[in-house]
Design a protein around this motif. Sequence first.
Motif, PDB file in Angstrom:
ATOM      1  N   TYR A   1      24.315  39.380 -26.244  1.00 23.03           N
ATOM      2  CA  TYR A   1      24.131  38.242 -27.067  1.00 23.03           C
ATOM      3  C   TYR A   1      22.730  37.927 -27.266  1.00 23.03           C
ATOM      4  O   TYR A   1      21.716  38.675 -26.471  1.00 23.03           O
ATOM      5  N   VAL A   2      22.361  37.297 -28.304  1.00 20.03           N
ATOM      6  CA  VAL A   2      21.037  37.069 -28.504  1.00 20.03           C
ATOM      7  C   VAL A   2      20.777  35.591 -28.649  1.00 20.03           C
ATOM      8  O   VAL A   2      21.637  34.670 -28.598  1.00 20.03           O
ATOM      9  N   THR A   3      19.460  35.198 -27.854  1.00 17.65           N
ATOM     10  CA  THR A   3      19.256  33.824 -27.341  1.00 17.65           C
ATOM     11  C   THR A   3      17.862  33.600 -27.941  1.00 17.65           C
ATOM     12  O   THR A   3      17.054  34.220 -27.934  1.00 17.65           O
TER      13      THR A   3
ATOM     14  N   GLN B   1      22.439  30.197 -27.995  1.00 15.31           N
ATOM     15  CA  GLN B   1      22.888  31.699 -27.700  1.00 15.31           C
ATOM     16  C   GLN B   1      24.119  32.095 -28.488  1.00 15.31           C
ATOM     17  O   GLN B   1      25.080  31.453 -28.725  1.00 15.31           O
ATOM     18  N   THR B   2      24.124  33.324 -29.051  1.00 14.94           N
ATOM     19  CA  THR B   2      25.050  33.878 -29.949  1.00 14.94           C
ATOM     20  C   THR B   2      25.575  35.105 -29.545  1.00 14.94           C
ATOM     21  O   THR B   2      24.541  36.242 -29.248  1.00 14.94           O
ATOM     22  N   THR B   3      26.872  35.368 -29.227  1.00 19.58           N
ATOM     23  CA  THR B   3      27.363  36.717 -28.796  1.00 19.58           C
ATOM     24  C   THR B   3      27.630  37.499 -29.974  1.00 19.58           C
ATOM     25  O   THR B   3      28.148  37.023 -31.030  1.00 19.58           O
TER      26      THR B   3
ATOM     27  N   GLY C   1      12.772  35.208 -29.107  1.00 21.88           N
ATOM     28  CA  GLY C   1      13.895  35.099 -28.158  1.00 21.88           C
ATOM     29  C   GLY C   1      14.091  36.378 -27.449  1.00 21.88           C
ATOM     30  O   GLY C   1      13.052  37.294 -27.239  1.00 21.88           O
ATOM     31  N   SER C   2      15.480  36.817 -27.157  1.00 28.52           N
ATOM     32  CA  SER C   2      15.520  38.120 -26.384  1.00 28.52           C
ATOM     33  C   SER C   2      17.038  38.431 -26.664  1.00 28.52           C
ATOM     34  O   SER C   2      17.674  37.654 -26.887  1.00 28.52           O
ATOM     35  N   ILE C   3      17.231  39.620 -26.673  1.00 27.18           N
ATOM     36  CA  ILE C   3      18.644  40.243 -26.745  1.00 27.18           C
ATOM     37  C   ILE C   3      19.170  40.746 -25.298  1.00 27.18           C
ATOM     38  O   ILE C   3      18.380  41.232 -24.385  1.00 27.18           O
TER      39      ILE C   3
END
Length: 216
Positions: free
Chosen positions: A166-168, A181-183, A145-147
């Motif tokens: 956030y990281v997705t 998605q997590t903030t 994923g990505s930050i």
Amino acid sequence: MSYLAPGTPENVALAQHVNGRLRAEARIANARAFLFRALGFGTFVALAGLGLGGAFYGYAAMNDVRGASDKLAAALTTALNDVTLKTKGEVTLTDNTLKLDGAPPARGRPDVSALTGNQGKSEAPASAAVRTSFTVFKTVPFLDGSIVTGWNFKGDEAKPEKQYCYVTRPQTFGDGATSNQTTVAIDGEVLPQPARSEVNFSVIARSCVWFDPSKL
């Protein structure tokens, strides 16, 4: 050994009595056999009657169902033929364009040039100010994923009003794919780590790209 002499009246009477008893027993046996035959025949007739009755009942039920469906179809056809739809409205043609009075405006792609050309010249009160806001995203690869770090700017401010990180990561549900998605941090502050989370907020926050005027 017989105590009676042949041809005596007593012997004749005994013989007649024996013959009469044998004939009586023979008649009883014949009557019993006839009774059994009659019962068997009656049972056969009864079963045959039940079978025929069931067959006729099934045939009648099938015809009744078909008749009911035909009647229902005919009733629906008659009802639809007798229905009259009434509508109200007025249709006018203007410049080869079909318009319906009272209908809401058609939703389509807005005229961007008209919107930008009328900025500051709208019918809004003179005291209403037009504000422009935008977000700048900074992305860092992370596993599959990505930050992502977002900078929220309002107007011509040199510093973002708000920042978030956030990281997705992609996820698959059945035949479709989506992203989770997590903030992890807001305005440089790491959020509390949830008890059940597959992401380490402190580790992820190290890759967040916060706004730094000196690096611009």
